[in-house]
Design a protein around this motif. Structure first.
Motif, short mmCIF file in Angstrom:
data_model
loop_
_atom_site.label_atom_id
_atom_site.label_comp_id
_atom_site.label_asym_id
_atom_site.label_seq_id
_atom_site.Cartn_x
_atom_site.Cartn_y
_atom_site.Cartn_z
N SER A 126 5.76 1.92 -12.51
CA SER A 126 7.16 1.50 -12.35
C SER A 126 7.25 -0.02 -12.23
CB SER A 126 7.75 2.17 -11.12
OG SER A 126 9.03 1.63 -10.86
N GLU A 127 8.34 -0.56 -12.75
CA GLU A 127 8.55 -2.00 -12.72
C GLU A 127 8.87 -2.50 -11.30
OE1 GLU A 127 9.92 0.11 -14.84
OE2 GLU A 127 9.22 -0.56 -16.79
N TYR A 128 9.59 -1.69 -10.52
CA TYR A 128 10.11 -2.22 -9.24
C TYR A 128 9.06 -2.55 -8.19
CZ TYR A 128 15.07 -1.64 -10.45
OH TYR A 128 16.33 -1.76 -11.00
N PRO A 129 8.02 -1.73 -7.99
CA PRO A 129 7.03 -2.15 -6.99
C PRO A 129 6.42 -3.52 -7.33
CG PRO A 129 6.79 0.18 -7.46
CD PRO A 129 7.79 -0.34 -8.44
N ALA A 130 6.16 -3.77 -8.62
CA ALA A 130 5.59 -5.07 -9.01
C ALA A 130 6.59 -6.19 -8.73
CB ALA A 130 5.20 -5.05 -10.48
N ALA A 131 7.86 -5.96 -9.10
CA ALA A 131 8.89 -6.97 -8.83
C ALA A 131 9.01 -7.20 -7.32
CB ALA A 131 10.22 -6.52 -9.42
N ALA A 132 8.91 -6.11 -6.56
CA ALA A 132 9.08 -6.22 -5.10
C ALA A 132 7.97 -7.06 -4.48
CB ALA A 132 9.09 -4.81 -4.48
N ILE A 133 6.75 -6.88 -4.96
CA ILE A 133 5.62 -7.65 -4.40
C ILE A 133 5.72 -9.11 -4.89
CG2 ILE A 133 3.10 -7.88 -4.39
CD1 ILE A 133 3.00 -4.76 -4.57
N ALA A 224 -3.65 2.50 -8.88
CA ALA A 224 -2.94 3.50 -8.08
C ALA A 224 -1.59 2.97 -7.60
CB ALA A 224 -3.79 3.91 -6.89
N THR A 225 -1.43 1.66 -7.62
CA THR A 225 -0.16 1.05 -7.24
C THR A 225 -0.11 -0.35 -7.85
OG1 THR A 225 1.23 0.48 -5.35
CG2 THR A 225 -1.11 0.17 -5.05
N ALA A 226 1.07 -0.98 -7.80
CA ALA A 226 1.13 -2.37 -8.26
C ALA A 226 0.23 -3.22 -7.38
CB ALA A 226 2.57 -2.87 -8.18
N LEU A 227 -0.44 -4.21 -7.97
CA LEU A 227 -1.38 -4.97 -7.15
C LEU A 227 -1.38 -6.44 -7.53
CD1 LEU A 227 -4.97 -4.45 -8.44
CD2 LEU A 227 -3.12 -3.05 -9.27
N ARG A 228 -1.48 -7.26 -6.49
CA ARG A 228 -1.61 -8.70 -6.73
C ARG A 228 -2.99 -8.98 -7.31
NH1 ARG A 228 0.83 -12.81 -2.23
NH2 ARG A 228 0.20 -14.45 -3.70
N LEU A 229 -3.08 -10.04 -8.10
CA LEU A 229 -4.35 -10.42 -8.71
C LEU A 229 -4.77 -11.78 -8.16
CD1 LEU A 229 -3.65 -9.41 -12.44
CD2 LEU A 229 -4.85 -8.08 -10.68
N PRO A 230 -5.35 -11.82 -6.94
CA PRO A 230 -5.71 -13.11 -6.34
C PRO A 230 -6.73 -13.88 -7.18
CG PRO A 230 -6.51 -11.25 -5.00
CD PRO A 230 -5.64 -10.68 -6.06
N GLU A 231 -7.58 -13.15 -7.92
CA GLU A 231 -8.59 -13.83 -8.74
C GLU A 231 -7.91 -14.65 -9.83
OE1 GLU A 231 -8.47 -10.64 -8.03
OE2 GLU A 231 -10.27 -10.19 -6.85
N ALA A 232 -6.83 -14.13 -10.39
CA ALA A 232 -6.09 -14.87 -11.41
C ALA A 232 -5.30 -16.02 -10.77
CB ALA A 232 -5.14 -13.93 -12.15
N GLU A 233 -4.73 -15.74 -9.60
CA GLU A 233 -3.96 -16.79 -8.91
C GLU A 233 -4.84 -17.99 -8.58
OE1 GLU A 233 -2.28 -14.77 -5.55
OE2 GLU A 233 -0.95 -13.51 -6.76
N GLN A 234 -6.07 -17.70 -8.14
CA GLN A 234 -6.96 -18.80 -7.76
C GLN A 234 -7.30 -19.71 -8.94
OE1 GLN A 234 -10.20 -16.68 -5.91
NE2 GLN A 234 -8.86 -16.10 -4.21
N VAL A 235 -7.33 -19.15 -10.12
CA VAL A 235 -7.67 -19.96 -11.30
C VAL A 235 -6.62 -21.04 -11.54
CG1 VAL A 235 -7.97 -19.90 -13.83
CG2 VAL A 235 -9.02 -18.13 -12.39
#
Ligand SMILES: Cc1cc2nc3c(=O)[nH]c(=O)nc-3n(C[C@H](O)[C@H](O)[C@H](O)COP(=O)(O)OP(=O)(O)OC[C@H]3O[C@@H](n4cnc5c(N)ncnc54)[C@H](O)[C@@H]3O)c2cc1C
Length: 292
Positions: A126-133, A224-235
């Motif tokens: 679903s789009e909303y959990p990702a938008a929410a995070i 299993a759920t929307a997830l942040r990608l800290p590895e990409a953010e750090q780049v």
């Protein structure tokens, strides 16, 4: 197929709903809240879900609103997705949420489906959990012990599972304002328009003096759920951005995915590849939109 038999209730007030959910729980009766029915009713018809009681929220007109509260947009859980899509407030103040909403199923589904129902359904595609995070939303929940607030990051636990107790109701979603100059992007790949995404990415960031600040990159449809990608953010965090860095971030995010889902729509490898591409595209679009 038809649903298994169930008792149906439509209380007039939120406190009646909560009291009823508590009573049913005490009596060991498996109850489900019903909102727009766009996910729950197909699940009943397929008998994937067989609750003994349905507690309909349709009479709770006071959970249907979109309003500004200072810098925050407060959206009642029973507001339809169409109302969110059409809201000039959402379009002006939260364009990422507007863009995400337009990708949720088809207009007919958005006419019936509630905004809150997508949060409680917690479908990983679903789009909303990702938008929410990505937007750091806060969820207001009411239960027998009163009201509590949960950060979106903590609300989505795993596949179709949230932090909500069976006696609690999601009542409001609060969307804080993005800092001035924030760039954003919402990307997804679905087989057909209106389908659930095979993979998607939400991005927010600021560009200050040519340098990326406070990036948030969230993937969906790949776990299993929307997830942040800290590895990409750090780049990209603290760096001057260019297209090579966008791609590097995409590869870092894709490589960090633990177990992308694999099904008839897409293999795990393909989903990983989609995330690499969508992160790079999302970063480029967010930078272009930021008031650098
Ligand atoms: C053909 C089709 C395509 C779709 N495509 C997409 C898509 O691309 N993206 C997407 O995100 N969704 C999609 N959906 C799902 C749709 O967005 C649903 O509307 C949404 O998932 C649920 O909202 P609802 O109001 O219909 O909730 P319901 O179906 O009534 O309920 C869903 C679940 O949430 C619980 N619930 C609902 N409201 C509350 C509340 N306020 N408090 C506590 N629990 C509550 C219910 O008990 C149930 O478990 C699609 C649906 C269909 C039929």
């Amino acid at each position: 197929m038809k649903p298994a038999p169930f008792d149906y209730y439509a209380p007039d007030t939120l406190s009646d709903v909560v009291a009823l959910l508590q009573r049913l729980e005490n009596d060991d009766i498996d109850a489900k809240v019903l909102a727009g029915g766009q996910s729950l009713l197909p699940m009943l018809s397929l008998r994937v879900a067989r609750p003994e009681a349905l507690v309909d929220l349709r009479k709770l007109a006071d959970l249907n609103y979109i309003r500004e509260e200072g810098d925050t947009l407060a959206i009642g859980a029973m507001t339809t997705k169409s109302a969110v899509e059409d809201s000039p407030l959402v379009q002006r103040r939260q364009p990422l949420l507007h863009a995400a909403t337009r990708l949720v199923g088809h207009r007919q589904i958005r006419n019936r489906g509630s905004f809150g129902g997508s949060f409680t359904q917690a479908d990983p595609a679903s789009e909303y959990p990702a938008a929410a995070i990505a937007l750091d939303m806060e969820l207001k929940v009411v239960g027998p012990d009163g009201e509590r607030r949960v950060a979106a990051q903590d609300f989505f636990i795993t596949y179709m599972t949230t932090d909500l107790d069976t006696t609690e109701v999601l009542t409001e979603i609060r969307v804080p304002a993005l800092p001035a100059g924030t760039g954003w992007s919402f990307q997804e790949i679905a087989r057909r328009h209106g389908d659930f995404a095979m993979a998607g990415v939400a991005v927010t960031l600021r560009v200050e003096n040519g340098v990326c600040r406070a990036p948030r990159i969230v993937a969906f449809g790949v776990g299993a759920t929307a997830l942040r990608l800290p590895e990409a953010e750090q780049v990209v965090d603290g760096k001057a951005l260019d297209s090579a860095l966008f791609q590097e971030a995409g590869h870092a995010g894709a490589a960090a995915l633990e177990e992308p889902s694999s099904d008839v729509h897409a293999s795990a490898d393909y989903r990983r590849q989609l995330v690499a591409v969508l992160v790079a595209r999302g970063l480029a679009e967010a930078v272009a939109r930021s008031a650098a």
